[in-house]
Motif scaffolding. Structure first.
Motif, mmCIF file in Angstrom:
data_model
loop_
_atom_site.group_PDB
_atom_site.id
_atom_site.type_symbol
_atom_site.label_atom_id
_atom_site.label_comp_id
_atom_site.label_asym_id
_atom_site.label_seq_id
_atom_site.Cartn_x
_atom_site.Cartn_y
_atom_site.Cartn_z
ATOM 1 N N ALA A 165 0.861 -1.184 0.000
ATOM 2 C CA ALA A 165 0.000 0.000 0.000
ATOM 3 C C ALA A 165 0.896 1.232 0.000
ATOM 4 C CB ALA A 165 -0.900 -0.004 1.223
ATOM 5 N N VAL A 166 0.809 2.035 -1.051
ATOM 6 C CA VAL A 166 1.706 3.183 -1.189
ATOM 7 C C VAL A 166 0.928 4.427 -1.596
ATOM 8 C CG1 VAL A 166 3.762 1.824 -1.729
ATOM 9 C CG2 VAL A 166 2.214 2.509 -3.573
ATOM 10 N N ALA A 167 1.587 5.567 -1.380
ATOM 11 C CA ALA A 167 1.035 6.856 -1.784
ATOM 12 C C ALA A 167 2.194 7.830 -1.923
ATOM 13 C CB ALA A 167 0.026 7.362 -0.775
ATOM 14 N N ALA A 168 1.919 8.972 -2.509
ATOM 15 C CA ALA A 168 2.925 10.024 -2.609
ATOM 16 C C ALA A 168 3.169 10.617 -1.220
ATOM 17 C CB ALA A 168 2.456 11.109 -3.575
ATOM 18 N N PRO A 169 4.404 11.058 -0.929
ATOM 19 C CA PRO A 169 4.682 11.643 0.387
ATOM 20 C C PRO A 169 3.735 12.780 0.757
ATOM 21 C CG PRO A 169 6.727 11.249 -0.799
ATOM 22 C CD PRO A 169 5.617 10.970 -1.767
ATOM 23 N N VAL A 229 -0.944 7.486 -8.592
ATOM 24 C CA VAL A 229 -0.570 7.350 -7.178
ATOM 25 C C VAL A 229 0.629 8.248 -6.893
ATOM 26 C CG1 VAL A 229 0.331 5.789 -5.412
ATOM 27 C CG2 VAL A 229 -1.528 5.038 -6.891
ATOM 28 N N VAL A 230 1.624 8.217 -7.781
ATOM 29 C CA VAL A 230 2.802 9.070 -7.624
ATOM 30 C C VAL A 230 2.409 10.544 -7.602
ATOM 31 C CG1 VAL A 230 4.912 9.865 -8.794
ATOM 32 C CG2 VAL A 230 4.426 7.414 -8.604
ATOM 33 N N ARG A 231 1.429 10.914 -8.409
ATOM 34 C CA ARG A 231 1.017 12.318 -8.505
ATOM 35 C C ARG A 231 0.044 12.732 -7.399
ATOM 36 N NH1 ARG A 231 2.364 15.004 -13.190
ATOM 37 N NH2 ARG A 231 3.429 13.732 -14.761
ATOM 38 N N GLY A 232 -0.289 11.813 -6.494
ATOM 39 C CA GLY A 232 -1.055 12.194 -5.319
ATOM 40 C C GLY A 232 -2.556 12.168 -5.459
ATOM 41 N N LEU A 233 -3.066 11.494 -6.504
ATOM 42 C CA LEU A 233 -4.523 11.435 -6.654
ATOM 43 C C LEU A 233 -5.157 10.573 -5.573
ATOM 44 C CD1 LEU A 233 -6.900 12.312 -8.482
ATOM 45 C CD2 LEU A 233 -6.604 10.151 -9.714
ATOM 46 N N GLY A 234 -4.461 9.542 -5.135
ATOM 47 C CA GLY A 234 -4.993 8.653 -4.103
ATOM 48 C C GLY A 234 -3.931 7.636 -3.737
ATOM 49 N N TRP A 235 -4.259 6.773 -2.771
ATOM 50 C CA TRP A 235 -3.345 5.680 -2.433
ATOM 51 C C TRP A 235 -3.826 4.405 -3.124
ATOM 52 C CZ3 TRP A 235 -4.560 1.107 0.148
ATOM 53 C CH2 TRP A 235 -5.818 1.055 0.784
ATOM 54 N N GLY A 236 -2.931 3.447 -3.261
ATOM 55 C CA GLY A 236 -3.339 2.219 -3.923
ATOM 56 C C GLY A 236 -2.381 1.088 -3.637
ATOM 57 N N ASP A 251 9.417 8.814 -4.762
ATOM 58 C CA ASP A 251 8.082 9.157 -5.267
ATOM 59 C C ASP A 251 6.969 8.566 -4.406
ATOM 60 O OD1 ASP A 251 9.229 10.464 -7.416
ATOM 61 O OD2 ASP A 251 9.136 8.707 -8.720
ATOM 62 N N LEU A 252 7.248 7.432 -3.734
ATOM 63 C CA LEU A 252 6.226 6.709 -3.013
ATOM 64 C C LEU A 252 6.709 6.363 -1.608
ATOM 65 C CD1 LEU A 252 5.141 4.156 -5.799
ATOM 66 C CD2 LEU A 252 3.884 6.204 -5.081
ATOM 67 N N VAL A 253 5.767 6.290 -0.685
ATOM 68 C CA VAL A 253 6.043 5.798 0.661
ATOM 69 C C VAL A 253 4.976 4.777 1.020
ATOM 70 C CG1 VAL A 253 7.196 7.895 1.448
ATOM 71 C CG2 VAL A 253 4.718 7.680 1.706
ATOM 72 N N GLU A 254 5.349 3.834 1.873
ATOM 73 C CA GLU A 254 4.392 2.828 2.316
ATOM 74 C C GLU A 254 3.474 3.408 3.387
ATOM 75 O OE1 GLU A 254 5.571 -1.302 2.961
ATOM 76 O OE2 GLU A 254 7.605 -0.709 2.337
ATOM 77 N N LEU A 255 2.192 3.048 3.292
ATOM 78 C CA LEU A 255 1.243 3.494 4.310
ATOM 79 C C LEU A 255 1.465 2.767 5.622
ATOM 80 C CD1 LEU A 255 -0.091 4.677 1.764
ATOM 81 C CD2 LEU A 255 -2.313 3.935 2.659
ATOM 82 N N ALA A 256 1.807 1.509 5.556
ATOM 83 C CA ALA A 256 2.006 0.687 6.751
ATOM 84 C C ALA A 256 3.253 -0.157 6.535
ATOM 85 C CB ALA A 256 0.783 -0.184 7.026
ATOM 86 N N PRO A 257 4.441 0.396 6.770
ATOM 87 C CA PRO A 257 5.683 -0.349 6.536
ATOM 88 C C PRO A 257 5.673 -1.687 7.272
ATOM 89 C CG PRO A 257 6.159 1.953 6.991
ATOM 90 C CD PRO A 257 4.695 1.766 7.262
#
Length: 294
Positions: A165-169, A229-236, A251-257
């Protein structure tokens, strides 16, 4: 039943093209000839085999005959190839269903080494739903999450595809400043591939222990999905390889490492004695063993 191969071909053409007119163009006959063949097939079978709609669909008895039509077509083509020698027009067509993430990662090399006279009809379908195409006779093989064999099929466990699960910072800072809590995930927009894509929902429930129903964007393209996802529209949920690459770039970080979602994949195929389906199956199993988690 005394079934005519020409009638079975007409059934397959009507289902594939969605209409009697389309089937007529495919078979180079008139729509009336297609209609006559379907009616004759229905008399022989004692059942209506096609639901006359837009598009035309096989009935339950029609699905059984559709599968027979596809098996006949493959075996006939393979026999013609043996008997006819080097006939350049002798092709074997294999219809298969593959999920989008497999198509965009490990699956293309499976197909690249097949013989030139093997023609592929690849249907993109969610892994949780592809077994239905086997049941209705639309495809001969499928990548699926269904480990229970469809009637008349063999099953091979391929391995697990891991998702993160990732999203933009910036997205995380705005929507999930305290982490993926239930309240935050209920508000934060997510991306799903289609309405059938439940990976994001499964992960959110895994992390929070509760179901959430956030706003969601539907993006049916692997490249566009990751890009947005990289551009910040949402997480996925993104396949591990792409997610790790995005993390390395920043470009991406994990929501729950440390948490992930592993999706077991299986290859189901008809028990038809097709040489080239056997070759394809061997290649699928070989490449999956090298690319997926065991």
């Amino acid at each position: 039943m005394d079934l005519d191969p020409a009638q079975l071909k007409a059934l397959a053409a009507v289902v594939d093209e969605g209409s009697f007119e389309g089937a007529a163009r495919l078979l180079s006959v008139t729509p009336s000839a297609v209609s006559q063949r379907i009616k004759a097939l229905e008399r022989a079978a004692g059942h209506v085999v096609v639901r006359r709609a837009r598009p035309c669909e096989p009935t339950v008895p029609g699905r059984a005959l559709l599968r027979l039509a596809r098996e006949w077509s493959v075996l006939e083509a393979e026999a013609a190839g043996v008997l006819g020698g080097d006939d350049p027009d002798a092709h074997v067509r294999l219809a298969i269903a593959v999920n989008a993430d497999s198509l965009s990662t490990w699956f293309p090399p499976v197909l690249a080494g097949l013989a030139p006279h093997v023609l592929l009809d690849v249907r993109r379908e969610d892994q949780d739903h592809s077994a239905a195409l086997l049941r209705e006779g639309s495809v001969m093989a499928a990548v699926t999450t269904d480990s229970a064999p469809v009637q008349g099929c063999r099953v091979h466990h391929l391995g697990d595809m891991r998702y993160l699960a990732v999203a933009a910072p910036g997205f995380v800072a705005r929507w999930l400043p305290d982490g993926p809590t239930h309240e935050a995930l209920a508000r934060a927009p997510l991306l799903a591939f289609t309405g059938k894509d439940a990976l994001q929902d499964r992960f959110a429930e895994q992390v929070t222990g509760r179901r959430v129903d956030p706003p969601r964007h539907l993006v049916p393209s692997n490249h566009a999905f990751v890009e947005l996802v990289v551009r910040g529209l949402g997480w996925g949920m993104v396949p591990e390889q792409a997610a790790r690459a995005g993390a390395v770039r920043g470009d991406l970080v994990e929501l729950a490492p440390g948490q992930h979602l592993d999706v077991p994949l299986y290859w189901q195929h008809w028990k038809v004695g097709s040489h080239w389906l056997g070759v394809l199956t061997a290649r699928v199993v070989e490449h999956a063993a090298a690319e997926l988690r065991s």
